[in-house]
Structure formats: C-alpha cells, structure tokens
Design an enzyme around this catalytic site. Structure first.
Site, PDB file in Angstrom:
ATOM      1  N   ARG A 141      10.044   3.574 -19.105  1.00 51.00           N
ATOM      2  CA  ARG A 141       8.615   3.739 -19.382  1.00 51.00           C
ATOM      3  C   ARG A 141       7.763   2.732 -18.619  1.00 51.00           C
ATOM      4  NH1 ARG A 141       9.803   4.968 -25.661  1.00 51.00           N
ATOM      5  NH2 ARG A 141       9.888   7.244 -25.532  1.00 51.00           N
ATOM      6  N   HIS A 201      11.925  10.886 -24.475  1.00 51.39           N
ATOM      7  CA  HIS A 201      12.069  10.689 -25.926  1.00 51.39           C
ATOM      8  C   HIS A 201      13.528  10.377 -26.206  1.00 51.39           C
ATOM      9  CE1 HIS A 201      12.127  11.512 -30.264  1.00 51.39           C
ATOM     10  NE2 HIS A 201      13.266  12.139 -30.014  1.00 51.39           N
ATOM     11  N   LYS A 259      10.614  14.578 -20.983  1.00 58.34           N
ATOM     12  CA  LYS A 259       9.454  15.390 -21.356  1.00 58.34           C
ATOM     13  C   LYS A 259       8.867  16.098 -20.132  1.00 58.34           C
ATOM     14  CE  LYS A 259       8.268  12.224 -25.113  1.00 58.34           C
ATOM     15  NZ  LYS A 259       7.209  11.332 -25.642  1.00 58.34           N
TER      16      LYS A 259
END
Length: 150
Positions: A102, A115, A9
C-alpha cells in the site's frame, strides 16, 4: 498451516499489480493454494463487506469492488495472516510503512490495491464465501528449508 484470503482490488488489477502482489507474498515464503480472476457480483460484495453496511462509505465501496475484475486468492503458511497484513501495510497508505504494497502502490484509503483477512475467523469466512471448499494443501520441495519446524 494458517490460511488467509487476499484480493487484488479493481484498482490493482487495472494497474497491472497482480504479479507484484503475488511475487511479494511468495518472497515471504507463503504458498498460493487457490486463485481466480473474476468480476464480483453486487450480492457477493455486500456479503463480503456486511460488517461495514452501516458505514457512510458502504455504497461507494460496493460500487468500486463491482466496477472491474478482482484477483481472489487463498494463501497458506505459518502465521500467514500476520505476514500478509505486514506485507500489505496499513489500510490508509499515508500510514503504511515504506516498502509495503500500500505504501508503494495505493493512491488513497479507498483505492488501496489489496484486501487481506484480518484474523482467523474472517479468513475462514472469506475463503468459504469466495471459494467454497479449498482443496487440501500440497507440499513444495522447498518447504522443509523455509519452514524447518513443520
């Protein structure tokens, strides 16, 4: 062989994490079969996240995804979707296992770097949406050692 769509992203691109994401997925034995650095149109963003249209955060999500370039990719390998999801970690980095993308790099649930498709149907839909038809797979010389059954 299973395929999955992965997107770094805008926050991940801005922070120079494309190489880190690619490296982690390659180290898991997955094969990169398509990639493009691109700016996302509002139309593409809205179609990609159509299932979230009624959520209160939808407008800010679309604004974020269209705010800068993303790295769109297609990865392939046995159990690619589950391997990618484990490597990414939970959507909310506060709940992500240590050592996942993450947990290591995401700032919060909105800016969570990456994603990945959540299942075979979404992978097929997302790959078609972002890439159209992806060329047939290629063989690597190491595949027979990484995946001896196939």
């Amino acid at each position: 062989m299973e395929r999955s769509f992965v997107m770094v992203k805008p926050d991940g691109v801005q922070r120079g994490l494309i190489g880190e994401v690619i490296s982690r997925l390659e180290r898991r034995g997955l094969k990169l079969v398509a990639a493009k650095l691109m700016r996302v149109s509002r139309e593409l963003a809205e179609e990609h996240y159509a299932q979230l249209k009624d959520k209160p955060f939808f407008p800010s999500l679309i604004e974020f995804i269209t705010s800068g370039p993303v790295m769109a990719m297609v990865w392939e390998g046995p159990n690619a979707i589950s391997i990618i999801r484990k490597t990414m970690g939970a959507t909310n980095p506060a709940n992500a296992e240590p050592g996942t993308i993450r947990a290591d790099f995401a700032c919060d649930v909105s800016y969570n770097v990456v994603h990945g498709s959540d299942g075979p149907e979404s992978a097929e839909r997302e790959i078609r949406l972002w890439f159209g038809e992806v060329e047939p797979s290629y063989s690597r010389s190491v595949d027979r050692w990484i995946f001896p059954e196939g």
